[in-house]
Design a protein around this motif. Structure first.
Motif, mmCIF file in Angstrom:
data_model
loop_
_atom_site.group_PDB
_atom_site.id
_atom_site.type_symbol
_atom_site.label_atom_id
_atom_site.label_comp_id
_atom_site.label_asym_id
_atom_site.label_seq_id
_atom_site.Cartn_x
_atom_site.Cartn_y
_atom_site.Cartn_z
ATOM 1 N N ASP A 215 0.830 -1.209 0.000
ATOM 2 C CA ASP A 215 0.000 0.000 0.000
ATOM 3 C C ASP A 215 0.864 1.259 0.000
ATOM 4 O O ASP A 215 0.577 2.228 -0.713
ATOM 5 C CB ASP A 215 -0.912 0.010 1.226
ATOM 6 N N LYS A 218 2.522 1.746 -3.533
ATOM 7 C CA LYS A 218 1.666 1.762 -4.726
ATOM 8 C C LYS A 218 1.724 3.130 -5.405
ATOM 9 O O LYS A 218 1.577 4.180 -4.761
ATOM 10 C CB LYS A 218 0.218 1.440 -4.336
ATOM 11 N N ASP A 219 1.983 3.132 -6.713
ATOM 12 C CA ASP A 219 2.063 4.348 -7.539
ATOM 13 C C ASP A 219 3.183 5.291 -7.095
ATOM 14 O O ASP A 219 3.140 6.487 -7.388
ATOM 15 C CB ASP A 219 0.726 5.104 -7.532
ATOM 16 N N SER A 265 -5.414 -6.091 -2.567
ATOM 17 C CA SER A 265 -4.614 -5.506 -3.634
ATOM 18 C C SER A 265 -5.439 -5.286 -4.886
ATOM 19 O O SER A 265 -5.359 -4.250 -5.553
ATOM 20 C CB SER A 265 -3.424 -6.416 -3.953
ATOM 21 N N SER A 269 -6.605 -1.704 -6.923
ATOM 22 C CA SER A 269 -6.061 -1.443 -8.256
ATOM 23 C C SER A 269 -7.129 -1.016 -9.227
ATOM 24 O O SER A 269 -8.305 -1.045 -8.908
ATOM 25 C CB SER A 269 -5.362 -2.719 -8.757
#
Length: 269
Positions: A215, A218-219, A265, A269
């Motif tokens: 988490d 992410k990105d 997850s 997404s």
């Protein structure tokens, strides 16, 4: 009259020979002077471009002191894994080693892979003195940076402040912290990527649920290489968490924690 002419011709010949001899002598002197000048310039250049042994590398005493300090990186466990009750968690040095290998693989990413490898070896070096400070240690980012910068200065003094090694450690560490170069961006991505690879391995080996590490990253990958490798890892993690069934329709053999992690997850997404 002929005698006078002959005398003048002979005198002129002697003067010409004397002039030629002087010219040859002058050229020889100039040549010797040029050679001596070139030799002196070469010596000066060599002395300026190749510092003395004491200035170019740490003394044996300083080198051994530094290498013994690094034992802390081999024995200090990564704080994040300790807080998650991981059994036999990796050390700081374990983490840095795999980042170095990642940098080795990045030789065609448009960056200086050698510099990336050196940066990977240096980026957590201050933790040999201050330990592994995480966002959950109640230490502000500014204070963490100050503590680690002070540690880097201690390491620089230990190595010898004018040695090439000390200057490179200092430069690489500040480059990584500033995040202004392509190499620092890639190594930062490798830092996060190595962490989630390790998280996935602990999930598989110990049945843990370490979704928080995915988490928080992410990105957050800045480079194409980091993004592509992270996507590959996440895809493998999701595939591993899918319940494999037998022909008789029996239940999943994957740990329930991994199935929950995959579901979380996929939902994010």
């Amino acid at each position: 009259g002929m005698f006078v002419v002959y005398t003048l011709v002979e005198l002129a010949g002697q003067m010409l020979k004397a002039f030629e001899a002087r010219s040859v002598h002058t050229r020889l002197l100039s040549s010797k002077l040029y050679s001596r000048t070139q030799s002196a310039m070469s010596t000066l250049s060599a002395s300026s471009s190749e510092p003395s042994h004491s200035c170019s590398m740490p003394s044996p005493n300083a080198a051994i002191d530094f290498l013994m300090l690094l034992s802390k990186l081999k024995t200090t466990k990564r704080t994040g894994w300790v807080k998650c009750n991981v059994q036999l968690p990796e050390s700081i040095a374990d983490h840095m080693y795999r980042m170095g290998v990642m940098s080795l693989l990045a030789s065609h990413c448009g960056v200086d892979s050698g510099r990336c490898m050196r940066m990977a070896l240096v980026h957590d070096i201050a933790e040999a003195i201050v330990g592994d400070i995480t966002p959950h240690c109640n230490v502000s980012h500014a204070e963490k940076h100050r503590l680690e910068a002070d540690a880097v200065q201690q390491i620089k003094q230990m190595l010898g402040p004018n040695t090439q090694a000390a200057l490179e450690v200092e430069t690489l560490w500040h480059d990584y912290e500033a995040q202004t170069t392509p190499e620092s961006h890639l190594v930062k991505d490798f830092d996060k990527l190595e962490m989630i690879i390790q998280a996935h391995e602990y999930e598989q080996a110990q049945g843990l649920q370490l979704q928080q590490f995915f988490d928080t990253t992410k990105d957050k990958f800045k480079t194409q290489t980091g993004q592509a490798w992270a996507q590959e890892l996440v895809a493998r993690r999701q595939k591993a968490a899918v319940a494999p069934t037998t022909a008789a329709g029996e239940g999943s053999t994957a740990p329930a924690a991994l199935q929950q992690a995959a579901a979380a997850s996929q939902a994010g997404s």
